[in-house]
Design an enzyme around this catalytic site. Structure first.
Site, PDB file in Angstrom:
ATOM      1  N   HIS A  35       2.974  -3.228 -11.472  1.00 58.10           N
ATOM      2  CA  HIS A  35       4.331  -2.787 -11.798  1.00 58.10           C
ATOM      3  C   HIS A  35       5.167  -2.590 -10.529  1.00 58.10           C
ATOM      4  O   HIS A  35       6.390  -2.595 -10.593  1.00 58.10           O
ATOM      5  CB  HIS A  35       4.234  -1.478 -12.580  1.00 58.10           C
ATOM      6  CG  HIS A  35       5.378  -1.221 -13.511  1.00 58.10           C
ATOM      7  ND1 HIS A  35       6.077  -2.213 -14.178  1.00 58.10           N
ATOM      8  CD2 HIS A  35       5.946  -0.058 -13.911  1.00 58.10           C
ATOM      9  CE1 HIS A  35       7.011  -1.666 -14.931  1.00 58.10           C
ATOM     10  NE2 HIS A  35       6.956  -0.358 -14.786  1.00 58.10           N
ATOM     11  N   ASP A 104       8.853  -7.003 -11.674  1.00 54.43           N
ATOM     12  CA  ASP A 104       7.638  -7.556 -12.270  1.00 54.43           C
ATOM     13  C   ASP A 104       7.955  -8.114 -13.655  1.00 54.43           C
ATOM     14  O   ASP A 104       8.890  -7.672 -14.314  1.00 54.43           O
ATOM     15  CB  ASP A 104       6.560  -6.471 -12.386  1.00 54.43           C
ATOM     16  CG  ASP A 104       6.963  -5.360 -13.328  1.00 54.43           C
ATOM     17  OD1 ASP A 104       6.365  -5.269 -14.419  1.00 54.43           O
ATOM     18  OD2 ASP A 104       7.872  -4.582 -12.993  1.00 54.43           O
TER      19      ASP A 104
END
Length: 159
Positions: A35, A104
């Protein structure tokens, strides 16, 4: 009378950003997670530079291809990234067209990259926060593939 029609060429927008924002979550708990790939990219771009702190973000100044670029790591959590982006754009007197956001994307394979000049948040909470904060989707993004979450695993636990 034979008139020639002129067609306007769509002016291509240069992605030569003045502000590059790497999205991620602050803190050791999230360091090195999928992340936080946006953080990792700006960290690598600033490998030889110092970071300075501001209320909503850390920033570093680098030169890329003879152009001064502000690298931004929000110190807010991903869902509040808009606070950091809005504050950074104000501080550095930049517009959304000067910004590039690195984020991401679980819908891209680990080696996948998608570049967009503008567009929707596509379900990403960090991008949703930015869009809400600046009241526009008119900023460039680079989505960095981190792969799909395996079946049976909760997304939060995967990162």
């Amino acid at each position: 009378m034979n008139e020639q029609r002129r067609t306007k060429k769509k002016k291509r927008r240069n992605l030569g950003a003045r502000v590059v924002v790497g999205l991620g979550n602050p803190g050791e708990k999230f360091a090195g997670t999928r992340h936080n790939v946006g953080f990792e990219v700006v960290d690598r771009l600033s490998a030889t530079c110092d970071w300075k702190s501001s209320p909503h973000y850390d920033h570093s100044l680098v030169t890329i291809r003879s152009r001064i670029v502000h690298l931004i790591r929000p110190t807010t959590f991903m869902n509040d990234s808009g606070l950091a982006v809005s504050a950074a754009l104000d501080r550095f007197s930049c517009t959304l067209r000067d910004a590039l956001v690195l984020v991401d994307d679980i819908h891209l394979s680990v080696d996948g990259i998608r570049v967009r000049r503008s567009g929707s948040e596509g379900g990403h909470n960090g991008l949703r926060s930015i869009t809400a904060s600046v009241e526009s989707e008119d900023f460039a993004t680079i989505r960095l593939g981190v792969g799909e979450v395996p079946t049976g695993i909760i997304q939060m636990d995967y990162f």
